[in-house]
Design a protein around this motif. Structure first.
Motif, PDB file in Angstrom:
ATOM      1  N   LEU A 139       0.522  -1.208  -0.206  1.00 44.77           N
ATOM      2  CA  LEU A 139      -0.112  -0.257   0.020  1.00 44.77           C
ATOM      3  C   LEU A 139       0.904   0.823   0.318  1.00 44.77           C
ATOM      4  N   THR A 172       4.038  -5.391   4.776  1.00 42.29           N
ATOM      5  CA  THR A 172       3.813  -3.825   5.181  1.00 42.29           C
ATOM      6  C   THR A 172       2.733  -4.122   5.699  1.00 42.29           C
ATOM      7  N   ALA A 184       3.940  -2.173   9.626  1.00 39.65           N
ATOM      8  CA  ALA A 184       3.000  -1.105  10.008  1.00 39.65           C
ATOM      9  C   ALA A 184       2.591  -1.234  11.241  1.00 39.65           C
ATOM     10  N   ILE A 204       1.685  15.330  13.069  1.00 39.26           N
ATOM     11  CA  ILE A 204       0.928  15.047  14.794  1.00 39.26           C
ATOM     12  C   ILE A 204       1.716  14.870  16.003  1.00 39.26           C
ATOM     13  N   PHE A 217      -3.119   7.997  14.143  1.00 39.61           N
ATOM     14  CA  PHE A 217      -3.598   7.250  13.005  1.00 39.61           C
ATOM     15  C   PHE A 217      -3.440   7.714  11.468  1.00 39.61           C
TER      16      PHE A 217
END
Ligand code: HEM
Length: 472
Positions: A97, A263, A267, A347, A381
């Motif tokens: 992704l 992935t 992740a 963030i 997120f």
């Protein structure tokens, strides 16, 4: 928005970028790499909610830290902003992704979203609890130990079982291979030159060999699943992805699937383990929340635990930024960005801002008991079309693991100052690995501490200690 007060720098007639420091690109790069938290806090104070920084490799980068600007980034069409320029993508492969954009990215997410849907996640509760209990049997008592290594073992096995559906020999093989492979991979993400094969002992060669072995195991796993008449009854993510493909006789690309599974592991493993270590770190410094959570864990309620996890993800976001590349002219508030520029939503800065989170630096377990986090001010997120696909999975896993800790152990409070932030390649973790002192609840007071086998396991994660202080 204080950024509005900053004078803007003109680039061309049409485009306008926020102002920013004129320091040299390499100095910016070093500060961004080794002292990012300090640098971004200082720059926000100086320039406001949007500023431009010239960075090595990626060039002009606009950094934003206001929910309105965050919203503009996360709601921009996928043709205007790309996310697939992530350096992780080139290491994980074209089927990841992280390597995809626009139609291909949307199509891949469409495949992955149903298996990761929030409601479905509850079916993993028992599996996560089983893995947590298995690991926690090794926890030493009444002496300090770094919890992160333990949380990493839990999150690795949980992903291998719940996502890959691995069991038996494949589970053992992957459990042995993947920590070595991802640790080396983390070093190769930015040091692209080292990815080349310079001979048997070079990192590039070793990584390639490990990746070859990984592909072999995963191919075998996929073939087994496809041949399994019970495929439709399995609950793992791989089976849920394969079942509709087998039904519709769609071509199955083993290499792409292997990239995607890797992935999900990269992740989801380190990020969740680091967030769990931060939870222990915060709770042992907030005894009143801790006691109430212990009490709550005796029953079936989870309102305070859910709120506490949301708050940990706010005060200690393990991923501090998300990045996008501008592909077409992009209107960002009062600025207009040209193609080629990068945009980062920071963030960490958004989460630490008193305007969006009253008394932001205070850890408040009750903050989200009756209030939902604001979509563009609570962004651990990320957001939009690239929002973390494993968010519900990660929150469930944190919930079950922390519930298990609370039910099995008394966590000893401490007044030692909070652990510093340490960047570990993928995520920010507590510098000492989330040190805890625990006592097993069913153990009589004064019972002996660890068994010899437990004591043999090094209680302090030296890997975490060596990278400590890289970021505060
Ligand atoms: C506490 C744990 C976790 C945190 C803090 C976290 C955070 C993030 C963030 C910030 C992003 C980037 C989003 C953006 O660019 O807007 C992301 C993307 C992603 N995450 Fe997570 N994550 C966590 C756990 C997981 C888990 C458990 C999985 C899967 C098992 C996972 C899979 C992914 C994937 C596949 C992406 C890429 C999405 C895309 O590009 O479309 N993450 N995550």
């Amino acid at each position: 928005m204080s950024a509005a007060a900053s004078p803007a720098r003109m680039t061309t007639e049409d485009f306008r970028l926020p102002n920013g420091p004129r320091t040299r690109r390499h100095l910016n790069g070093l500060l961004f790499l080794f002292a990012r938290r300090w640098t971004t806090a200082r720059l926000q104070r100086r320039y406001g909610d949007a500023y431009t920084l010239d960075l090595p490799v990626v060039g002009r980068t606009v950094i934003v830290s206001h929910p309105d600007l965050v919203k503009a980034v996360y709601t921009a069409p996928p043709t205007v902003l790309h996310g697939g320029k992530n350096p992780l993508g080139s290491l994980l492969g074209p089927g990841s992704l992280f390597s995809m954009d626009e139609e291909r990215h949307l199509e891949e997410r469409r495949k992955l979203l149903p298996p990761f849907h929030g409601e479905r996640m509850r079916s993993y509760d028992a599996l996560i609890e089983e893995e947590a209990l298995r690991e926690m049997r090794t926890w030493p008592q009444r002496r300090e130990f770094a919890t992160i290594a333990s949380f990493q073992r839990i999150t690795l096995r949980v992903i291998l079982r719940a996502v890959f559906g691995a069991e038996g020999a494949e589970l053992t093989d992957l459990e042995e291979l993947l920590p070595r492979m991802t640790a080396l991979g983390q070093r190769l993400v930015t040091a692209t030159i080292l990815r080349r094969d310079f001979g048997r002992f070079s990192p590039g060669h070793r990584y390639r060999e490990m990746r070859r072995r990984y592909d072999e195991i995963v191919r075998a796993l996929i073939d087994q699943r496809l041949a399994d008449p019970q495929l439709g009854e399995r609950i793992d993510v791989l089976a849920l992805m394969l079942a509709p493909l087998r039904e519709s006789f769609e071509r199955i690309d083993h290499d792409e699937l292997a990239d995607e599974l890797l992935t999900l592991l990269v992740a989801g493993h380190e990020t969740t383990a680091s967030s769990l270590a931060w939870t222990v770190e915060r709770l042992s410094r907030h005894p009143s929340v801790l006691r109430r959570l212990e009490h709550e864990a005796e029953g079936d309620s989870s309102a305070l635990r859910t709120a506490t996890i949301l708050e940990v993800l706010r005060v200690r976001p393990v991923i501090d930024l998300t990045g996008r590349a501008v592909m077409q002219p992009f209107q960002l508030g009062e600025w207009r960005l040209p193609p080629g520029v990068r945009v980062i939503t920071h963030i960490g800065t958004v989460h630490a801002d008193d305007r969006f989170h009253p008394e932001a630096s205070r850890f408040d377990g009750d903050r989200y008991v009756e209030t939902k986090p604001a979509t563009y001010a609570w962004i651990p997120f990320g957001g939009g079309m690239r929002r973390c696909i494993g968010a519900a999975f990660a929150q469930l896993e944190m919930d079950v693991v922390i519930r298990t800790v609370l039910r099995q152990f008394e966590l000893q409070p401490t007044d030692v100052p909070g652990e510093r932030w340490s960047f570990r390649g993928v995520a920010f973790a507590p510098a000492k690995g989330g040190v805890a002192v625990v006592r097993r609840r069913d153990e009589p007071l004064g019972a002996e501490a660890a068994t010899p086998a437990e004591a043999a396991r090094c209680p302090v994660d030296h890997d975490a200690l060596t990278t400590a202080g890289a970021a505060r």
